[in-house]
Motif scaffolding. Structure first.
Motif, PDB file in Angstrom:
ATOM      1  N   ALA A 218       0.571  -1.262   0.007  1.00 16.49           N
ATOM      2  CA  ALA A 218       0.052   0.076   0.041  1.00 16.49           C
ATOM      3  C   ALA A 218       0.882   1.410   0.021  1.00 16.49           C
ATOM      4  CB  ALA A 218      -0.789  -0.143   1.110  1.00 16.49           C
ATOM      5  N   THR A 219       1.945   1.177   0.386  1.00 19.48           N
ATOM      6  CA  THR A 219       2.693   2.524   0.742  1.00 19.48           C
ATOM      7  C   THR A 219       4.215   2.351   0.080  1.00 19.48           C
ATOM      8  OG1 THR A 219       3.487   1.886   3.063  1.00 19.48           O
ATOM      9  CG2 THR A 219       1.656   3.147   2.844  1.00 19.48           C
ATOM     10  N   ALA A 271      -1.500   4.782  -0.585  1.00 15.74           N
ATOM     11  CA  ALA A 271      -2.128   3.707  -1.023  1.00 15.74           C
ATOM     12  C   ALA A 271      -3.204   4.029  -2.204  1.00 15.74           C
ATOM     13  CB  ALA A 271      -3.174   2.958   0.225  1.00 15.74           C
ATOM     14  N   ASN A 272      -3.134   2.747  -3.124  1.00 15.77           N
ATOM     15  CA  ASN A 272      -4.116   2.756  -4.186  1.00 15.77           C
ATOM     16  C   ASN A 272      -4.071   4.093  -5.139  1.00 15.77           C
ATOM     17  OD1 ASN A 272      -5.988   1.458  -5.834  1.00 15.77           O
ATOM     18  ND2 ASN A 272      -7.777   2.595  -4.606  1.00 15.77           N
ATOM     19  N   SER A 273      -2.610   4.280  -5.441  1.00 15.91           N
ATOM     20  CA  SER A 273      -2.244   5.359  -6.459  1.00 15.91           C
ATOM     21  C   SER A 273      -1.434   5.159  -7.332  1.00 15.91           C
ATOM     22  CB  SER A 273      -1.762   6.622  -5.396  1.00 15.91           C
ATOM     23  OG  SER A 273      -2.785   7.097  -4.337  1.00 15.91           O
ATOM     24  N   MET A 274      -1.474   5.697  -8.593  1.00 17.18           N
ATOM     25  CA  MET A 274      -0.789   5.576  -9.620  1.00 17.18           C
ATOM     26  C   MET A 274       0.404   6.402  -9.652  1.00 17.18           C
ATOM     27  SD  MET A 274      -0.348   3.380 -12.547  1.00 17.18           S
ATOM     28  CE  MET A 274      -1.636   2.547 -12.914  1.00 17.18           C
ATOM     29  N   VAL A 295       3.388   2.307 -12.045  1.00 20.64           N
ATOM     30  CA  VAL A 295       2.931   1.278 -11.017  1.00 20.64           C
ATOM     31  C   VAL A 295       2.003   1.739  -9.941  1.00 20.64           C
ATOM     32  CG1 VAL A 295       3.893  -0.203  -9.304  1.00 20.64           C
ATOM     33  CG2 VAL A 295       5.323   0.612 -11.088  1.00 20.64           C
ATOM     34  N   GLN A 296       1.191   0.961  -9.626  1.00 23.65           N
ATOM     35  CA  GLN A 296      -0.068   1.362  -8.828  1.00 23.65           C
ATOM     36  C   GLN A 296       0.419   0.868  -7.473  1.00 23.65           C
ATOM     37  OE1 GLN A 296      -4.027   0.634 -10.104  1.00 23.65           O
ATOM     38  NE2 GLN A 296      -5.052   1.609  -8.346  1.00 23.65           N
ATOM     39  N   THR A 297       0.073   1.420  -6.348  1.00 23.78           N
ATOM     40  CA  THR A 297       0.420   0.767  -5.009  1.00 23.78           C
ATOM     41  C   THR A 297      -1.005   0.190  -4.762  1.00 23.78           C
ATOM     42  OG1 THR A 297      -0.414   3.219  -4.144  1.00 23.78           O
ATOM     43  CG2 THR A 297       1.899   2.696  -4.118  1.00 23.78           C
ATOM     44  N   LEU A 298      -1.151  -0.722  -3.640  1.00 23.86           N
ATOM     45  CA  LEU A 298      -2.247  -1.389  -3.267  1.00 23.86           C
ATOM     46  C   LEU A 298      -3.160  -0.813  -2.349  1.00 23.86           C
ATOM     47  CD1 LEU A 298      -0.697  -4.859  -2.570  1.00 23.86           C
ATOM     48  CD2 LEU A 298      -1.391  -4.022  -4.821  1.00 23.86           C
ATOM     49  N   VAL A 320      -2.210  -4.951 -12.165  1.00 25.56           N
ATOM     50  CA  VAL A 320      -2.213  -5.336 -10.554  1.00 25.56           C
ATOM     51  C   VAL A 320      -3.756  -5.883 -10.453  1.00 25.56           C
ATOM     52  CG1 VAL A 320      -2.289  -4.706  -8.096  1.00 25.56           C
ATOM     53  CG2 VAL A 320      -0.494  -3.766  -9.826  1.00 25.56           C
ATOM     54  N   SER A 321      -3.713  -6.936  -9.833  1.00 24.19           N
ATOM     55  CA  SER A 321      -4.810  -7.779  -9.303  1.00 24.19           C
ATOM     56  C   SER A 321      -4.874  -8.102  -7.894  1.00 24.19           C
ATOM     57  CB  SER A 321      -5.577  -8.955  -9.951  1.00 24.19           C
ATOM     58  OG  SER A 321      -4.404  -9.912 -10.113  1.00 24.19           O
ATOM     59  N   TYR A 322      -5.680  -7.823  -6.923  1.00 25.81           N
ATOM     60  CA  TYR A 322      -5.407  -8.070  -5.730  1.00 25.81           C
ATOM     61  C   TYR A 322      -6.828  -8.607  -4.944  1.00 25.81           C
ATOM     62  CZ  TYR A 322      -7.106  -3.042  -5.989  1.00 25.81           C
ATOM     63  OH  TYR A 322      -7.779  -2.153  -6.271  1.00 25.81           O
TER      64      TYR A 322
END
Length: 325
Positions: A218-219, A271-274, A295-298, A320-322
């Motif tokens: 996430a970070t 978190a959750n950012s491109m 890259v995207q964070t979770l 990304v899939s999560y």
């Protein structure tokens, strides 16, 4: 020097000649000693000079025409180690008549004590190859069994030995920034002539980055990069730079032949950012073309399953899939 009208059809000019005209005698005893062509003196007519024509025996072409009063010619101007046909006739300028011609075939040897050196050595890059070229002086062009070449690169403890009759040699798949030493010499009659040494360094080129892996939370984002291997590009790498969304980071690199992967950990991200990055590597040739990465964070509390996707708008995307952890 071009002979006048008498360029030697070199025939008796007896046909149609008046009885009182003096026709120069035939020339005998023509011989070549070292590089001096000699013959007997003709004195039966007034105003005698001599016309000499030199053909190359192999090509059959006229290489030299000379007129003079001496009964010798220094032919050291001819390329050595080659056979020639020498044609000589006497000419009377008073009678305007040429005598019969006489021919001999002879070989012009390499003068004793001669040293055949190599000149005008140069190197040029052709794609991934290096062409080393050289010359010998014109007079020695035919005095060659082969060239002997000893080739070292920076990693060689022993040279590679090459023999060739060509005046050039390709070094294939030469790494950028590699330095070569080339020792070359002429071998003739079983004797090796003086060695000429030439050093050549392949021009530098920037290093190409490859993306090996990306992991994120996430970070944080952790990216691992591969450098172009030493056997392809040995130009010294000094740093890797990442510039992008809220990131401006330069990492010094202590380069080595092994070139291990370079891992960069980016922390403190949202978190959750491109995030978009331009990544470059610096070496002695300058800065490489940017590798563009997105890259995207979770989201917080999710686990990662990622795949390096296709490029879009110049960027390499990490798909990304999560799932909820």
């Amino acid at each position: 020097m071009i002979c006048r009208v008498f360029v030697c059809l070199l025939v008796y000019r007896l046909i149609g000649a008046k009885a009182q005209q003096c026709v120069p005698d035939p020339i005998f005893n023509i011989y070549l000693e070292d590089t001096t062509l000699s013959w007997q003196n003709i004195s039966n007519c007034e105003g005698i000079s001599y016309v000499t024509i030199i053909h190359s025996r192999n090509a059959g072409e006229i290489e030299y025409v000379y007129q003079g009063e001496d009964t010798t010619i220094d032919v050291s101007f001819l390329p050595y180690c080659r056979s020639y046909i020498f044609t000589v006739c006497a000419y009377s300028s008073v009678e305007n008549l040429a005598g019969p011609f006489t021919q001999i075939g002879a070989y012009v040897p390499l003068p004793e004590g001669s040293s055949i050196g190599i000149t005008n050595i140069s190197g040029s890059q052709i794609g991934n190859n290096i062409l080393i070229e050289w010359q010998v002086l014109r007079e020695y062009l035919h005095c060659l069994d082969h060239y002997r070449i000893l080739l070292w690169d920076e990693d060689s403890s022993e040279p590679k030995e090459i023999t060739t009759r060509m005046n050039g040699y390709y070094i294939t798949n030469a790494p950028f920034c590699m330095t070569y030493r080339v020792d070359m010499s002429v071998v003739y009659g079983g004797t090796e002539n003086p060695v000429s040494t030439f050093n050549y360094t392949v021009p530098s080129a920037t290093n190409n980055l490859s993306l090996l892996s990306v992991t994120q939370s996430a970070t944080t984002i952790n990216i691992t990069w591969g450098l172009e291997i030493y056997s392809v590009n040995r130009c010294t790498v000094t740093s890797l730079t990442i510039v992008g969304t809220v990131i401006n980071l330069t990492i010094p690199i202590q380069d080595s032949p092994e070139r291990p992967p370079i891992s960069v950990n980016l922390s403190g991200l949202k978190a959750n950012s491109m995030y978009y990055f331009n990544v470059t590597v610096e070496n002695e040739a300058g800065t490489s073309r940017p590798f563009q990465l997105a890259v995207q964070t979770l989201p917080i509390g999710y686990e990662l399953d990622f795949d390096i996707g296709d490029s879009f708008d110049g960027y390499q995307y990490v798909q990304v899939s999560y799932s909820n952890g």
